[in-house]
Every structure is written in structure tokens, then in C-alpha cells.
Design a protein around this motif. Structure first.
Motif, PDB file in Angstrom:
ATOM      1  N   ASP A  26       0.860  -1.191   0.000  1.00 55.58           N
ATOM      2  CA  ASP A  26       0.000   0.000   0.000  1.00 55.58           C
ATOM      3  C   ASP A  26       0.889   1.231   0.000  1.00 55.58           C
ATOM      4  OD1 ASP A  26      -2.402  -1.448   0.170  1.00 55.58           O
ATOM      5  OD2 ASP A  26      -2.131  -1.708   2.328  1.00 55.58           O
ATOM      6  N   VAL A  27       0.668   2.145  -0.952  1.00 55.47           N
ATOM      7  CA  VAL A  27       1.487   3.365  -0.966  1.00 55.47           C
ATOM      8  C   VAL A  27       1.052   4.260   0.191  1.00 55.47           C
ATOM      9  CG1 VAL A  27       1.807   3.259  -3.469  1.00 55.47           C
ATOM     10  CG2 VAL A  27      -0.021   4.651  -2.553  1.00 55.47           C
ATOM     11  N   PRO A  28       1.947   5.121   0.685  1.00 54.52           N
ATOM     12  CA  PRO A  28       1.565   6.031   1.783  1.00 54.52           C
ATOM     13  C   PRO A  28       0.377   6.913   1.381  1.00 54.52           C
ATOM     14  CG  PRO A  28       3.944   6.073   1.423  1.00 54.52           C
ATOM     15  CD  PRO A  28       3.358   5.258   0.319  1.00 54.52           C
ATOM     16  N   SER A  29      -0.342   7.405   2.361  1.00 55.15           N
ATOM     17  CA  SER A  29      -1.597   8.143   2.098  1.00 55.15           C
ATOM     18  C   SER A  29      -1.381   9.406   1.260  1.00 55.15           C
ATOM     19  CB  SER A  29      -2.280   8.502   3.413  1.00 55.15           C
ATOM     20  OG  SER A  29      -1.385   9.239   4.221  1.00 55.15           O
ATOM     21  N   ASN A  30      -0.172   9.984   1.333  1.00 54.07           N
ATOM     22  CA  ASN A  30       0.082  11.210   0.553  1.00 54.07           C
ATOM     23  C   ASN A  30       0.689  10.915  -0.822  1.00 54.07           C
ATOM     24  OD1 ASN A  30       2.496  10.287   1.537  1.00 54.07           O
ATOM     25  ND2 ASN A  30       3.338  12.317   1.982  1.00 54.07           N
ATOM     26  N   ALA A  31       0.827   9.632  -1.175  1.00 50.27           N
ATOM     27  CA  ALA A  31       1.467   9.250  -2.451  1.00 50.27           C
ATOM     28  C   ALA A  31       0.444   8.570  -3.365  1.00 50.27           C
ATOM     29  CB  ALA A  31       2.633   8.307  -2.183  1.00 50.27           C
ATOM     30  N   GLU A  32       0.842   8.400  -4.642  1.00 47.27           N
ATOM     31  CA  GLU A  32      -0.035   7.767  -5.635  1.00 47.27           C
ATOM     32  C   GLU A  32       0.723   6.697  -6.403  1.00 47.27           C
ATOM     33  OE1 GLU A  32      -1.474  10.886  -8.154  1.00 47.27           O
ATOM     34  OE2 GLU A  32      -3.079  11.476  -6.776  1.00 47.27           O
ATOM     35  N   LEU A  33      -0.023   5.673  -6.830  1.00 44.44           N
ATOM     36  CA  LEU A  33       0.521   4.649  -7.721  1.00 44.44           C
ATOM     37  C   LEU A  33      -0.124   4.869  -9.086  1.00 44.44           C
ATOM     38  CD1 LEU A  33       2.124   1.933  -8.037  1.00 44.44           C
ATOM     39  CD2 LEU A  33      -0.021   0.775  -7.519  1.00 44.44           C
ATOM     40  N   TRP A  34       0.698   4.991 -10.132  1.00 42.21           N
ATOM     41  CA  TRP A  34       0.176   5.294 -11.465  1.00 42.21           C
ATOM     42  C   TRP A  34       0.130   4.081 -12.377  1.00 42.21           C
ATOM     43  CZ3 TRP A  34       4.158   9.805 -11.593  1.00 42.21           C
ATOM     44  CH2 TRP A  34       3.713  10.846 -10.751  1.00 42.21           C
ATOM     45  N   GLN A  35       1.117   3.211 -12.246  1.00 40.06           N
ATOM     46  CA  GLN A  35       1.204   2.086 -13.187  1.00 40.06           C
ATOM     47  C   GLN A  35       2.025   0.969 -12.558  1.00 40.06           C
ATOM     48  OE1 GLN A  35       3.020   3.209 -16.908  1.00 40.06           O
ATOM     49  NE2 GLN A  35       2.539   1.290 -17.931  1.00 40.06           N
ATOM     50  N   VAL A  36       1.620  -0.265 -12.808  1.00 37.75           N
ATOM     51  CA  VAL A  36       2.398  -1.424 -12.360  1.00 37.75           C
ATOM     52  C   VAL A  36       2.177  -2.534 -13.382  1.00 37.75           C
ATOM     53  CG1 VAL A  36       0.508  -2.103 -10.811  1.00 37.75           C
ATOM     54  CG2 VAL A  36       2.746  -3.092 -10.475  1.00 37.75           C
ATOM     55  N   SER A  37       3.226  -3.270 -13.728  1.00 37.41           N
ATOM     56  CA  SER A  37       3.075  -4.333 -14.729  1.00 37.41           C
ATOM     57  C   SER A  37       4.175  -5.379 -14.578  1.00 37.41           C
ATOM     58  CB  SER A  37       3.097  -3.754 -16.151  1.00 37.41           C
ATOM     59  OG  SER A  37       4.283  -3.035 -16.362  1.00 37.41           O
ATOM     60  N   TRP A  38       3.876  -6.601 -15.020  1.00 29.65           N
ATOM     61  CA  TRP A  38       4.853  -7.698 -15.009  1.00 29.65           C
ATOM     62  C   TRP A  38       5.893  -7.500 -16.109  1.00 29.65           C
ATOM     63  CZ3 TRP A  38       4.690 -11.058 -11.107  1.00 29.65           C
ATOM     64  CH2 TRP A  38       3.479 -11.375 -10.494  1.00 29.65           C
ATOM     65  N   GLN A  39       7.073  -8.012 -15.877  1.00 33.07           N
ATOM     66  CA  GLN A  39       8.060  -8.124 -16.958  1.00 33.07           C
ATOM     67  C   GLN A  39       7.591  -9.256 -17.877  1.00 33.07           C
ATOM     68  OE1 GLN A  39      11.832  -9.644 -15.666  1.00 33.07           O
ATOM     69  NE2 GLN A  39      12.877  -9.169 -17.580  1.00 33.07           N
ATOM     70  N   PRO A  40       7.440  -9.002 -19.188  1.00 35.43           N
ATOM     71  CA  PRO A  40       6.910 -10.051 -20.080  1.00 35.43           C
ATOM     72  C   PRO A  40       7.942 -11.160 -20.331  1.00 35.43           C
ATOM     73  CG  PRO A  40       6.868  -7.871 -21.119  1.00 35.43           C
ATOM     74  CD  PRO A  40       7.719  -7.767 -19.907  1.00 35.43           C
ATOM     75  N   PHE A  41       7.441 -12.339 -20.677  1.00 34.12           N
ATOM     76  CA  PHE A  41       8.246 -13.462 -21.158  1.00 34.12           C
ATOM     77  C   PHE A  41       7.581 -13.958 -22.437  1.00 34.12           C
ATOM     78  CE2 PHE A  41       9.746 -13.207 -16.938  1.00 34.12           C
ATOM     79  CZ  PHE A  41      10.890 -13.988 -16.785  1.00 34.12           C
TER      80      PHE A  41
END
Length: 586
Positions: A402-417
Motif C-alpha cells: 500500500d502506498v503512503p496516504s500522501n502518495a499515488e501509484l500510477w502504473q504497475v506491470s509484469w516483466q513479459p516473457f
């Protein structure tokens, strides 16, 4: 990359851009040193996962993930889109198109860079962000892009010469087929001036002549379409949708699902429930597809290549479907305005594996190993409770951040195979051990007024839930009936039932018709003679007699009747006699 290469995820947010290992060990990776700050606008992996490119509002950089070395750096501070070609030879970059103040044309904003040398192979003007990236065939011998309503094809990375053009009246969109040669292309032309929209399939480079198309499907209800090739490039599914549903039944417009095969066959996929089509996905086997559709609670059904239903998952709170990379597990999920319930199904045996809940999720992705799942809550879709979770398909949460309350998560993705690197494993139904507690969201109980609180709860449901059911014929010899055969069977059964009813109702039907004065308004129950012509005459006579009754009522209330209405009333006795004769003749 091999199956032993540790899994990695890339994370972009207000805390910077960084890489995380796992599963099994969730630690920050040293392959990519964390780039702090909020400047990273875009990143992308190559298809095989060996190269990584990102833009940080100053430069666009490319690194080799396996040996950690920076390959190239380009001065592109405004780049907002990046994409590698399938074999990692070209990096395509796009930045918003701008014109100068004096009205002269802007400079080219779509660049193609040679990954090996770092030189710019070609620059194009690409005004729209939608479909900005050129499409490559898997072996990269063919590259195509939509220019002024026609498709331009380039061969063998020679971007200075257009090798071929596909020109129809107004091509809105196209999709190149996956897989090896022969290459195929699906094109969509929207309808205009009363003419229907259509999707056509061609084999490259056979575009000339009226019979050049492999298949053609036209339809009237389409403002936009989504075209989905299967992996073997034998068929395309087309979701045609209108922006507005003229019946007013749906806020999302109206959708229809069409099937088009390269052998020329086409069909409308008959969906048993009305409502929006939320999602359609091909299985990697290319022999089945799953559709999620219908007003909530939505249905989900697997269809074969004949567009016949194979398995119906019943109804539930869902609007998305995701096949695992090996195609043996299917996740049905309800994200967005739904609570995040997931159903994980073994689609070889049609057994439910688990029912995890990923509340507030805005992103879902299967890990290339076919065993792990990534769900995330990202901004700007949701600006609170941002973070991500790694699940095992049996429902266990292996890692949570969980990101801190004052921060944001914009994008997350797996490394492809690449496909085929991870072997398919036997499905397990037992939840894998996990140190992370699985927090089941508390479901709020329905409000009960004080007078009912000490009384037993009665179950009242807004919707009748449909259970899952296998649609395959049970015995090997029973082939499913065609639509015409089913129609004929129903007609035959209806006729049989009508005859039986006529026999049982014969005696009461012979009773004489009462006198006109005492005839109630709902006079006459439907008589069945077995002869459709006589039935039709009886029905018409009853209709006329009912109208006469209404006119007599109006006259009784003092209303002045027209001449033709009075003539109708005078015919009542003759009509009653005719009706009596017909009924006695049965």
C-alpha cells in the motif's frame, strides 16, 4: 529469459520508477536503480522482457534488463508513448503534435529508432494519439499504419518506400493478424448515407479486385468496432457498438458480437441475455472464446468456433474475463463500479477453484508463469487506497503493498516473457500457504426497521441467479440441434398441444352462444378448431363483436354516434349467427 529468471514487476508512481522482484522473494531489484521524483510519464518492456525503455521528461532511455547496461538515450522530453517492435529492432516514440503560431505545418512527432545503432530510421506526422503506433508482423518483415483512411505497408524495415496500399472508401481501423506468414489484415469501414458498416479480411498483398477479400461482414448498428484475432489467425471476433441505445434500455449504447473466419464463414453470436457486452476474450487454443454480457447480474458463456455455447457460468457480478497464458484457467471479475469479486475457473473440467475479492481494483494481469495474478488500485482512476497485490490463483495473497496516504501509484506491470517459456502446471485446488492475511471486505447488512429486527429474516432477491451449466450434449451421439430444427420441434410440440386441448375442450365449446343483451364484454374464450383458417375467422368475428359492445356502451352514456357506427351495431345479430355457425361446425 528462462523459467529460472526471477519474476519482476515495474512500478511507476509519485514515489518514482523502480523494479521489484518476486514471487517468491519480494525485494527491490538492483537491475534497475530507482529513479526518484514524479517525472516519469511512460515506460515499456520489449515483448520478450529483455529490454526496458522509459521517458523522464528529459530523455528516453533504453536499458538491457539482463546485463543492466544503458543502450541508448534520446533527447525526447515530450514523449508520452513508447513501443518496441516484436523482435526488439525498432523503438517507436510519440509526442503530442503541435503546429507553429504562424500556421505552418508542425514537425513530425512519431519517430522510429533503430535499437542497435540508435539512429532515427524514419519520422512521420501522426496527429492522433489513438492507434498512434505502427503495427508489425511477428517476424517484422511487414509494418503497417493507417494514413488518411488507407493502410500503408512497409517491408523489411524500409520505411522510405510504401510497398503496398490497401485503399477502401474510408478505412477507420485495421488489425494485423498474429503469427507467421501468410499475413492477414482485418479492416473496418464505418457506414455512411444509409450504407452499412463492414469488416473485411484480406491476405497480404492480395487487395485488388472485387473478390480479393477472404471474408466480409456488414452491419448497420456500429459507431465503433473492436476487432480481436485469435492466436492462430483463423478468425476475428468483432464487437460492434453504438454510442446511444435508441431503445433507452442501456446507458452504454448497444453492442453486438460478430464472428468472421478467414474461410469466408461469418455469423452473429447469439447471446441469450439482453444488455451490454462487457468483455470478449479468445482462449490461447484459438478454438474457444468467452463473452461477458447482459444487464447485471451479467452472464458469462464460453462458445466454440460454431458460435454454439459450450459452458454457461450462470449470472454474477462481473464485467471482465481473463484467460491464463496457457488457457487452462479463466478468471471472471467485476471491477470498476463492482466490488472486485473474482471467480477462478478450471476450464478443462469446468470446476470453480477459488473466489477471491480484490476491492477497488483498477488493473488486473496474469503473470507469464500462469500461476500468479497482479491486481492494483491506481491513480487517476482512484486516488485513495493506492497499492497492489500479488495473488496465487487459489486465492492466497502472497504480497501486498500500500502506498503512503500522501502518495499515488500510477502504473504497475509484469516483466513479459515469450510464450512457451513457462510450462503449464497441473491445476491445484488447495490454497497455497501465505503470510499475508486475506482481508475479506465486510459486507454491509441490509437495513431492517425496528419492528422487524426480532423476526426471522425472509430471503428476497432482486434477481433470480442462474447457476453454471454445461451446454455440451451429454452423450456422444446427441448432436446439438440447429436453430431451424429447434424451431420446427417447438412448432410440432405446439400443434400437438393444441390438438389435445381441442379434443378436451370439445364438449363445452358446443354450448350455444348467449343472447346479445346478456353478452359480457369479455365474451368469448379462445376456441380451437384445429383449422387455422376457421380459428382466424372466429378471432376476427369476436374482435368485431367486442367493438360493437364498446359502441353500445358509448350510446348508453348519451354519446352521439356516427352513421357508420350505427350501421356496425345493426350488423351484430348477423355476426353472432355467423360465429355460432362456425363454432357449431367445429
Amino acid at each position: 529469459l528462462t523459467p529460472d529468471t526471477p519474476q519482476k514487476k515495474m512500478i511507476r508512481g509519485s514515489e518514482g520508477l523502480y523494479m521489484v522482484n518476486g514471487p517468491p522473494h519480494f525485494t527491490e531489484s538492483t537491475v534497475f536503480p530507482r529513479e526518484s521524483g514524479k517525472n516519469c510519464k511512460v515506460y515499456t518492456f520489449s515483448k520478450d522482457g529483455t529490454l526496458f525503455a522509459w521517458g523522464n521528461a528529459e530523455k528516453v532511455n533504453i536499458i538491457n534488463v539482463t546485463n543492466k547496461g544503458i543502450l541508448h538515450s534520446f533527447d525526447l522530453p515530450k514523449a508520452v508513448c513508447l513501443e518496441f517492435s516484436p523482435k526488439n529492432t525498432v523503438l517507436a516514440t510519440w509526442q503530442p503534435y503541435t503546429t507553429s503560431k504562424d500556421g505552418t505545418a508542425g514537425i513530425p512527432n512519431l519517430q522510429l529508432y533503430d535499437v542497435k545503432t540508435g539512429t532515427c530510421l524514419k519520422s512521420f506526422i501522426q496527429k492522433k494519439m489513438q492507434n498512434w503506433c505502427p503495427s508489425w508482423s511477428e517476424d517484422e518483415t511487414l509494418c503497417a499504419r493507417n494514413v488518411n483512411n488507407e493502410v500503408h505497408f512497409f517491408e523489411n524495415k524500409n520505411f522510405n518506400t510504401i510497398a503496398n496500399k490497401l485503399h477502401l472508401q474510408k478505412i477507420n481501423d485495421f488489425v494485423l493478424s498474429p503469427g507467421p506468414q501468410p499475413y492477414k489484415v482485418a479492416v473496418y469501414v464505418p457506414g455512411s448515407k444509409g450504407a452499412p458498416s463492414f469488416v473485411r479480411l484480406y491476405q497480404y498483398p492480395n487487395f485488388a479486385g472485387p473478390h480479393a477479400a477472404l471474408a466480409n461482414k456488414s452491419f448497420f448498428k456500429a459507431d465503433k468496432v473492436t476487432m480481436l484475432w485469435n492466436k492462430k489467425a483463423t478468425a476475428v471476433l468483432v464487437i460492434a457498438s453504438t454510442d446511444v441505445d435508441k431503445t433507452g434500455a442501456s446507458y452504454y449504447g448497444e453492442q453486438t458480437l460478430h464472428y468472421i473466419a478467414t474461410n469466408g464463414e461469418s455469423a452473429v453470436v447469439q447471446l441469450p441475455k439482453n444488455g451490454p457486452i462487457y468483455d470478449v476474450v479468445w482462449n490461447s487454443s484459438s478454438t474457444e472464446f468467452c463473452a461477458v454480457y447482459g444487464f447485471m447480474p451479467a452472464k458469462a458463456t464460453i462458445f466454440n468456433l460454431k458460435c454454439d455455447p459450450v459452458f454457461d457460468f450462470g449470472t454474477g457480478p462481473r464485467n471482465a474475463a481473463y484467460y491464463s497464458p496457457h488457457g487452462h484457467i479463466l478468471v471472471l471479475a467485476g471491477f470498476g463500479n463492482l466490488r472486485g469479486q473474482m471467480e477462478v475457473w478450471d476450464v478443462k473440467n469446468y470446476k470453480l477453484i477459488s473466489k477471491p475479492v480484490a476491492s477497488d481494483s483498477t488493473y488486473f494481469a496474469w503473470c507469464p508463469d500462469g500461476e500468479h495474478i497482479l491486481t492494483a488500485t491506481c491513480a487517476p482512476r482512484l486516488r485513495v487506497n493506492n497499492g497492489y497485490k500479488i495473488w496465487h490463483y487459489t486465492g492466497a495473497i502472497l504480497h501486498k503493498y500500500d502506498v503512503p496516504s500522501n502518495a499515488e501509484l500510477w502504473q504497475v506491470s509484469w516483466q513479459p516473457f515469450l510464450d512457451g517459456i513457462f510450462p503449464a502446471k497441473t491445476i491445484t485446488y488447495q490454497a497455497v500457504p501465505s503470510e499475508v492475511p486475506n482481508e475479506e471486505p465486510k459486507v454491509a447488512t441490509a437495513y431492517r426497521p425496528p419492528a422487524l429486527r426480532n423476526k426471522p429474516i425472509t430471503n428476497s432477491k432482486l434477481h433470480e441467479e442462474e447457476p453454471p451449466q454445461n451446454m455440451k450434449p451429454q452423450s456422444g451421439n446427441d448432436k446439438p440441434l440447429s436453430k431451424t430444427a429447434l424451431k420446427n420441434q417447438r412448432k410440432h410440440e405446439a400443434k400437438k398441444a393444441a390438438k389435445q386441448e381441442a379434443r378436451s375442450d370439445k364438449s363445452p365449446d358446443l354450448a350455444p352462444t348467449p343472447a346479445p343483451q346478456s353478452t359480457p364484454r369479455s365474451t368469448i374464450s379462445q376456441s380451437i378448431s384445429g383449422d387455422p383458417e376457421i380459428d382466424k375467422k372466429i378471432k376476427n368475428l369476436k374482435k368485431k363483436l367486442k367493438a360493437i359492445e364498446q359502441l353500445k356502451d358509448q350510446a348508453a352514456t348519451g354519446k352521439q354516434l356516427e352513421k357508420n357506427q350505427l350501421e356496425k351495431i345493426q350488423k351484430e345479430t348477423a355476426l353472432l349467427r355467423e360465429l355460432e355457425d362456425l363454432e357449431l361446425g367445429i
